[in-house]
Scaffold this motif. Structure first.
Motif, short mmCIF file in Angstrom:
data_model
loop_
_atom_site.label_atom_id
_atom_site.label_comp_id
_atom_site.label_asym_id
_atom_site.label_seq_id
_atom_site.Cartn_x
_atom_site.Cartn_y
_atom_site.Cartn_z
N PRO A 73 20.53 54.97 83.17
CA PRO A 73 20.94 54.51 81.94
C PRO A 73 21.70 53.43 82.58
CG PRO A 73 22.03 55.61 83.64
CD PRO A 73 21.03 55.87 84.30
N ASN A 74 22.22 52.46 81.47
CA ASN A 74 22.80 50.78 82.35
C ASN A 74 24.58 51.17 81.83
OD1 ASN A 74 22.71 51.12 78.74
ND2 ASN A 74 21.25 50.02 78.65
N LEU A 75 24.33 51.59 80.59
CA LEU A 75 26.29 52.29 81.06
C LEU A 75 26.87 53.25 82.28
CD1 LEU A 75 27.19 52.51 77.59
CD2 LEU A 75 27.32 49.74 78.40
N GLY A 76 28.15 53.16 82.47
CA GLY A 76 28.85 54.20 83.81
C GLY A 76 29.99 54.30 82.57
N MET A 77 30.94 54.98 83.52
CA MET A 77 32.06 55.43 83.52
C MET A 77 33.21 54.82 83.95
SD MET A 77 31.57 56.72 80.02
CE MET A 77 33.49 57.28 79.96
N ALA A 78 34.50 53.94 83.51
CA ALA A 78 35.51 53.95 83.61
C ALA A 78 36.56 54.26 83.42
CB ALA A 78 35.97 52.31 84.15
N GLY A 79 36.98 55.79 83.84
CA GLY A 79 38.01 56.27 83.59
C GLY A 79 37.84 57.19 82.09
N ASN A 80 38.60 57.80 81.48
CA ASN A 80 38.33 58.95 80.88
C ASN A 80 37.22 58.28 79.46
OD1 ASN A 80 38.63 61.42 81.93
ND2 ASN A 80 40.85 60.69 81.64
#
Length: 127
Positions: free
Chosen positions: A46-53
């Motif tokens: 992936p090129n995105l991740g989570m920061a919070g929910n």
């Protein structure tokens, strides 16, 4: 917020962000689907991740026109559902389980980029 199991059918399942063991944020009808759908696909690279929910952040440089992709393991879902993966990444798992966040190699690879739900679910399961 709805109980996640209530969204286990059809398109609505695709826009559910789990925020705790039994709750998620999602559209509650087909009419709400387009307005809340994120249009982010899964990738094992992936090129995105989570920061919070519910906030997604870039975890590497994203080229103009590049598809936005998130490894669904980062969402911290407690569902036993699986899907075939066709991302074609060299690291492709071929089968993606929504509980893949439990895999030690993914915990190491995505450290700091899991949803907050993942930590709460893991803590609850350790009790």
């Amino acid at each position: 917020m709805l109980k996640c199991r209530a969204l286990s059918q059809g398109r609505l399942e695709n826009n559910c962000f789990q925020i705790s063991e039994d709750l998620c944020i999602a559209g509650v009808s087909q009419e709400e689907y387009e307005g809340v759908q994120t249009f982010v696909n899964h990738s094992c690279d992936p090129n995105l991740g989570m920061a919070g929910n519910v906030v997604m952040v870039a975890i590497r440089d994203i080229e103009p026109g590049e598809e936005l992709a998130l490894d669904y393991a980062m969402l911290g879902n407690s569902s036993d559902k699986v899907m075939d993966c066709c991302c074609a990444a060299p690291s492709c798992r071929k089968i993606v389980a929504f509980h893949d966040w439990r895999l030690p190699e993914l915990q190491a690879r995505y450290k700091g980029y899991f949803s907050c739900a993942e930590a709460r679910i893991r803590s609850a399961q350790e009790l």
